[in-house]
Design an enzyme around this catalytic site. Structure first.
Site, PDB file in Angstrom:
ATOM      1  CE  LYS A   1       2.597  -0.219   1.247  1.00  0.00           C
ATOM      2  NZ  LYS A   1       2.586  -0.636   2.726  1.00  0.00           N
TER       3      LYS A   1
HETATM    4  C1  LIG Z   1       2.141  -0.482   3.271  1.00  0.00           C
HETATM    5  C2  LIG Z   1       1.447  -1.870   4.293  1.00  0.00           C
HETATM    6  C3  LIG Z   1      -0.079  -1.809   4.628  1.00  0.00           C
HETATM    7  C4  LIG Z   1      -0.462   0.013   5.621  1.00  0.00           C
HETATM    8  O1  LIG Z   1      -1.658  -0.327   3.550  1.00  0.00           O
HETATM    9  P1  LIG Z   1      -1.869   1.733   3.308  1.00  0.00           P
HETATM   10  O2  LIG Z   1      -2.150   2.153   1.951  1.00  0.00           O
HETATM   11  O3  LIG Z   1      -0.849   2.814   3.707  1.00  0.00           O
HETATM   12  O4  LIG Z   1      -3.316   1.423   4.400  1.00  0.00           O
HETATM   13  C5  LIG Z   1      -0.697  -2.985   5.108  1.00  0.00           C
HETATM   14  N1  LIG Z   1      -0.037  -3.581   5.681  1.00  0.00           N
HETATM   15  C6  LIG Z   1       1.670  -3.917   5.491  1.00  0.00           C
HETATM   16  C7  LIG Z   1       2.068  -4.671   5.446  1.00  0.00           C
HETATM   17  C8  LIG Z   1       2.265  -2.726   4.683  1.00  0.00           C
HETATM   18  O5  LIG Z   1       3.162  -3.176   3.874  1.00  0.00           O
END
Ligand SMILES: *Cc1c(COP(=O)(O)O)cnc(C)c1O
Length: 435
Positions: free
Chosen positions: A107
């Site tokens: 993220k």
């Molecule tokens: C947020 C997250 C996801 C999911 O991603 P999306 O874009 O919401 O589908 C998967 N793995 C981790 C470690 C995350 O932090």
């Protein structure tokens, strides 16, 4: 480039407005009026390019007219001073490690870009922007770190009490400064619902300029296409593969939506595997075209515990609301907690590689797809978090000490500062009014 709402009943806006607003006034999600396309000549020019070169080439097409190009270039350099490694497990199977940023989760890619872009536009408008974000863990920490110290912005993040790991909670609650943490006595969907309600609260919006840093913000999604483009070009240059599969551990489906955008831009990408845990409303939709969201179930891959994914609206839009057309690009697969733990162990035994539980879900989904389709296409597993972020799960899966990177250890020493609230919108409203 203009951006319009998936609900089609608000007027199209610029990227500045889409970024600062987050959600469209009609409750829909902003999408670009068209996905820019890279010609074969343009793709050829990107051969051998660095990650940041590729990121700049993409960002220019989406944002170009709204920001001087030298500033955009500097901004990208500031966003991604870290590596994006692609690890070869065997000749067909690769792991793209998206956890080398400051919060050790993918993220960081979206949040750092969004933070700088928001800061730039807010300064231009001479506004103080309040960023409101619901988090199941990694979003909040990436947003907290991304916006920390960015002028003209402040952050309020809501996280579900007891439903994030200890390390995540420390990351969420210790940034301080322009970052405020709210511990909500409910689940992630409660947090998401309260945030959505704040955006349609007219009184509140007269007082504050609110925006969202959830993946409903288009400026978090655009930068997530960078690492698909990068991996597809790297795999092509180094191994000659033209259509690798991407297996994507999915929660709110922002990551997968960004992948679909990269494919439409013309980058050499084959199919996607939408890997979910027991929260499988989208994978069930891909089976029979019925979308029936269910309440969130808690699993061992907590960052994917989303019952009603927000980016599903964008995915549906991109495929004209037709699940067979979506099925031509995306295969859905749900993976159980037990399989997740076994996969962590098997991958470690086979390759000596330690995966976090979300990555393990995607790895297992790729393997299942290969068995079901009797194929062995090149596959890239997106590794969305460093295993040390989920020590509790890793300890159950492996009989082994996990080394914790020092930037995580530092955060454990800091003092948690959070305000506890009930999953009740009026409590959020009064907190925001008191800021
Ligand atoms: C947020 C997250 C996801 C999911 O991603 P999306 O874009 O919401 O589908 C998967 N793995 C981790 C470690 C995350 O932090």
């Amino acid at each position: 480039m203009i951006y319009f709402s998936t609900n089609k009943s608000s007027i199209p806006v610029s990227i500045k407005k889409a970024t600062l607003e987050g959600l469209a006034p009609d409750g829909g999600l902003y999408i670009p009026s068209e996905i820019p396309h890279f010609s074969d000549e343009e793709l050829l020019l990107l051969e051998g390019a660095t990650f940041n070169n590729i990121a700049f080439a993409i960002a220019k097409k989406f944002i170009g007219g709204e920001m001087p190009l030298d500033l955009l270039n500097d901004m990208i350099e500031g966003c991604y001073p870290f590596e994006t490694p692609i690890v070869e497990l065997n000749k067909q199977t690769f792991v793209e490690e998206l956890f080398c940023g400051p919060t050790l989760a993918f993220k960081d890619y979206g949040a750092r870009f969004l933070a700088r872009l928001t800061g730039f536009f807010a300064a231009e408008e001479e506004k103080l922007i309040t960023v409101l974000v619901a988090t199941s863990g990694d979003t909040g920490s990436a947003v907290a770190y991304g916006f920390q110290g960015i002028p003209n912005t402040r952050v309020v993040l809501l996280y579900p009490s007891g439903k994030v790991s200890r390390l995540q909670e420390q990351q969420l609650t210790t940034a301080g400064g322009n970052v405020h943490a709210l511990e909500v006595k409910g689940d992630f969907d409660d947090c998401q619902r309260m945030v959505k309600q704040a955006f349609i609260d007219h009184d509140l919006n007269e007082q504050l300029t609110l925006t969202s840093a959830n993946s409903i913000n288009i400026s978090r999604l655009i930068p997530q296409s960078f690492y698909y483009a990068w991996a597809s070009l790297q795999i092509k240059e180094k191994y000659g593969y033209n259509d690798p599969l991407f297996s994507v551990p999915s929660g709110n489906y922002g990551n997968l939506t960004a992948g679909v955008m990269a494919k439409r831009m013309g980058f050499p990408i084959g199919r996607f595997i939408a890997a979910s845990n027991a929260n499988n409303s989208v994978t069930r939709y891909l089976d029979d075209g019925r979308y029936e969201p269910r309440p969130t179930v808690t699993t061992r891959s907590t960052a994917m515990d989303v019952g009603n994914p927000s980016n599903f609206a964008r995915l549906k839009y991109f495929y004209g609301n037709d699940f067979t057309s979506m099925g031509k690009d995306i295969t859905g697969t749900a993976v159980s907690d037990e399989e997740t733990l076994t996969t962590i162990r098997l991958v470690y035994d086979q390759f000596g590689y330690i995966m976090d539980p979300h990555t393990a879900v995607a790895y297992r989904a790729l393997e299942r797809h290969r068995t079901d389709s009797h194929s062995n296409n090149a596959g890239i597993v997106l590794s969305t978090a460093h295993p040390a972020k989920f020590l509790e799960v890793l300890q159950d899966a492996l009989d082994k000490e996990i080394e914790i990177p020092s930037r995580l250890l530092n955060v454990l020493e800091k003092k948690k500062i959070a305000t506890v609230i009930n999953p009740d919108y009026s409590e959020l409203a009064s907190f925001l009014n008191g800021l």
